[in-house]
Design an enzyme around this catalytic site. Structure first.
Site: not given
Ligand SMILES: NC(=O)c1ccc[n+]([C@@H]2O[C@H](COP(=O)([O-])OP(=O)(O)OC[C@H]3O[C@@H](n4cnc5c(N)ncnc54)[C@H](OP(=O)(O)O)[C@@H]3O)[C@@H](O)[C@H]2O)c1
Length: 251
Positions: A157, A170
């Site tokens: 990401s 995350y």
């Protein structure tokens, strides 16, 4: 990366008869991958924790007379190396090969300052986003290695390359994924035909994106389907001059 990918790339029959495993198959980017691979003639091993959703996807793919997919109901949060090795044994017995392993499943956790990260959530996010990627890779690597020109895709990401405040567990998990991908790429570079990629899908219209950016207009982001030519290109020999790179999915 000097990407030689053209948005109008269309897969030929190269993936026909191949076997690919997709994690997080039940929705979002993973579901789109299952459809694209099946339409390209591949047998898709669909791994997810929601068995009903997997069965519905199985039925829909069969209804289009595409290659019969395989349902792999596994909760990645509790995956062990033993279970991954057992899965590898079953795939080997049935298919004798694995052309692609696409680690796509992921969970977001909550956006919170580091000082407020709860240990339970931290562990859950690392288990799904990192530990399961390690165990599945360890378990399935022997099969990938005996399959010529296999592809291993890990999913990162934007926050896995540059941290963003409040992205907590995350972001850290995606930094770990990037590190794992770099390690694998280095280790396999001169010893294996298996190519490793770390893909950053970029903003994509899925449930995860909606949860992360509730104020956003979903239609402003590309659909998972729009990313599929890029993924198919990575999985095909068309991209064989590339390996070991962090790549951003482009349309
Ligand atoms: N969408 C974006 O804008 C974006 C941007 C950058 C990176 N990514 C990355 O791209 C990947 C796919 O994201 P997405 O947007 O498609 O997410 P999504 O719509 O939330 O889908 C996530 C998938 O992972 C599965 N999953 C979650 N926990 C699991 C577990 N414990 N065991 C098995 N499967 C599990 C989900 O299954 P359930 O249906 O059972 O929950 C679902 O199929 C993720 O790794 C994400 O971090 C996405």
């Amino acid at each position: 990366m000097n990407q030689i990918f053209h948005a109008d790339f269309q897969i030929g029959d190269e993936l026909n008869g191949q076997v690919h495993l997709v994690t997080g198959a039940t929705r979002g980017i993973g579901e789109a991958l299952c459809w694209s691979l099946a339409r390209a003639g591949a047998t898709v091993l669909m791994l997810g924790r929601d068995e009903q959703a997997l069965e519905a996807l199985y039925d829909a793919i069969m209804a289009e007379s595409l290659p019969e997919p395989v349902i792999i109901p596994i909760d990645l949060e509790t995956l062990t190396l033993d279970a991954a090795e057992e899965l590898a044994g079953m795939i080997d017995e049935h298919f004798g090969k694995l052309n692609g392993l696409i680690h796509n499943a992921g969970i977001l956790g909550s956006r919170t300052p580091v000082s407020q990260i709860k240990s339970k959530e931290w562990e859950q996010v690392q288990r799904v986003n990192v530990d399961a990627v390690l165990y599945l890779t360890q378990g399935l690597m022997p099969l990938l290695e005996t399959t010529p020109h296999a592809t291993l895709i890990l999913t990162s990401s934007g926050v896995g390359a540059k941290a963003r405040a409040y992205w907590g567990a995350y972001a850290v998990s995606k930094f770990a994924v990037e590190g794992l991908a770099q390690l694998l790429a280095e280790e396999l570079e001169n010893t294996s035909t298996t190519r490793v990629f770390c893909v950053d899908p970029g903003a994509t219209r899925t449930a995860m994106r909606a949860a992360a950016y509730p104020g956003e207009t979903p239609e402003d982001n590309p659909t998972p389907e729009a990313l599929m030519p890029f993924y198919l290109w990575l999985l095909s020999r068309e991209s064989e001059s590339h390996r070991g790179q962090r790549v951003k999915a482009r349309m």
